[in-house]
Design a protein around this motif. Structure first.
Motif, mmCIF file in Angstrom:
data_model
loop_
_atom_site.group_PDB
_atom_site.id
_atom_site.type_symbol
_atom_site.label_atom_id
_atom_site.label_comp_id
_atom_site.label_asym_id
_atom_site.label_seq_id
_atom_site.Cartn_x
_atom_site.Cartn_y
_atom_site.Cartn_z
ATOM 1 N N HIS A 1 5.410 1.630 -11.009
ATOM 2 C CA HIS A 1 6.074 2.113 -9.798
ATOM 3 C C HIS A 1 5.204 3.083 -9.008
ATOM 4 O O HIS A 1 5.115 3.001 -7.780
ATOM 5 N N ARG A 2 4.548 3.987 -9.681
ATOM 6 C CA ARG A 2 3.694 4.968 -8.996
ATOM 7 C C ARG A 2 2.624 4.257 -8.171
ATOM 8 O O ARG A 2 2.407 4.580 -6.997
ATOM 9 N N ASP A 3 1.941 3.281 -8.756
ATOM 10 C CA ASP A 3 0.895 2.559 -8.032
ATOM 11 C C ASP A 3 1.459 1.788 -6.847
ATOM 12 O O ASP A 3 0.839 1.726 -5.785
ATOM 13 N N ILE A 4 2.632 1.223 -7.012
ATOM 14 C CA ILE A 4 3.247 0.473 -5.920
ATOM 15 C C ILE A 4 3.569 1.405 -4.754
ATOM 16 O O ILE A 4 3.283 1.084 -3.588
ATOM 17 N N VAL A 5 4.134 2.578 -5.056
ATOM 18 C CA VAL A 5 4.450 3.543 -3.999
ATOM 19 C C VAL A 5 3.171 4.006 -3.298
ATOM 20 O O VAL A 5 3.119 4.095 -2.066
ATOM 21 N N LEU A 6 2.133 4.278 -4.060
ATOM 22 C CA LEU A 6 0.858 4.685 -3.458
ATOM 23 C C LEU A 6 0.280 3.573 -2.586
ATOM 24 O O LEU A 6 -0.271 3.842 -1.502
ATOM 25 N N ASN A 7 0.376 2.336 -3.030
ATOM 26 C CA ASN A 7 -0.106 1.209 -2.219
ATOM 27 C C ASN A 7 0.676 1.087 -0.919
ATOM 28 O O ASN A 7 0.099 0.809 0.137
ATOM 29 N N ARG A 8 1.966 1.285 -0.970
ATOM 30 C CA ARG A 8 2.797 1.242 0.241
ATOM 31 C C ARG A 8 2.365 2.300 1.231
ATOM 32 O O ARG A 8 2.238 2.047 2.445
ATOM 33 N N ARG A 9 2.175 3.509 0.731
ATOM 34 C CA ARG A 9 1.768 4.615 1.606
ATOM 35 C C ARG A 9 0.397 4.333 2.237
ATOM 36 O O ARG A 9 0.199 4.562 3.428
ATOM 37 N N ALA A 10 -0.527 3.837 1.434
ATOM 38 C CA ALA A 10 -1.852 3.529 1.958
ATOM 39 C C ALA A 10 -1.769 2.430 3.015
ATOM 40 O O ALA A 10 -2.435 2.490 4.057
ATOM 41 N N TYR A 11 -0.951 1.446 2.807
ATOM 42 C CA TYR A 11 -0.782 0.352 3.764
ATOM 43 C C TYR A 11 -0.197 0.869 5.075
ATOM 44 O O TYR A 11 -0.653 0.491 6.161
ATOM 45 N N GLU A 12 0.829 1.710 4.979
ATOM 46 C CA GLU A 12 1.470 2.256 6.167
ATOM 47 C C GLU A 12 0.537 3.146 6.973
ATOM 48 O O GLU A 12 0.659 3.232 8.194
ATOM 49 N N GLN A 13 -0.407 3.802 6.306
ATOM 50 C CA GLN A 13 -1.349 4.684 6.996
ATOM 51 C C GLN A 13 -2.506 3.917 7.614
ATOM 52 O O GLN A 13 -3.316 4.485 8.319
ATOM 53 N N GLY A 14 -2.539 2.637 7.328
ATOM 54 C CA GLY A 14 -3.533 1.763 7.951
ATOM 55 C C GLY A 14 -4.777 1.697 7.181
ATOM 56 O O GLY A 14 -5.830 1.390 7.368
#
Length: 120
Positions: free
Chosen positions: A107-120
């Motif tokens: 879950h932690r990695d998935i949340v971090l990936n989402r944040r990185a994706y949203e930040q472009g």
């Protein structure tokens, strides 16, 4: 097959039929809570937290209708109702436990990936 054993399927794809039922927002959480043992309605409400009373009641009815959950009513005042996994529910949860463990571990990695994706 004799007429009395004929089953009419509303959904010709068994995978879609089962996943549509247990893949909603609440069913898997209810099943996971019950995988630890028999619970009363109020225990499920507390354990899940952010589910409404109406949605928990609807989810339990659907899981009972499909045979994942059993409901036992005790003739007491006030009435006591307990919910448990049925044999079908237990066999399902044996298959799902690996996915739950994977989701928890990743879950932690998935949340971090989402944040990185949203930040472009």
């Amino acid at each position: 097959m004799p007429a009395d054993e004929t089953v009419i399927f509303d959904q010709p794809c068994p995978i879609r039929d089962v996943l549509d039922r247990i893949g909603d927002q609440w069913s898997l959480l209810v099943l996971e809570a019950l995988s630890h043992g028999t619970l009363r309605y109020s225990d499920l409400m507390r354990g899940i937290g952010d589910i409404s009373k109406q949605m928990l009641a609807k989810t339990l009815r659907r899981l009972e209708m499909d045979g994942f959950v059993t409901r036992k009513v005790f003739a007491e005042v006030p009435p006591r109702v307990e919910y448990s996994l049925s044999p079908l529910g237990r066999s399902f949860m044996q298959q799902v436990q690996g996915m739950i463990a994977w989701a928890d571990a990743n879950h932690r990695d998935i949340v971090l990936n989402r944040r990185a994706y949203e930040q472009g």
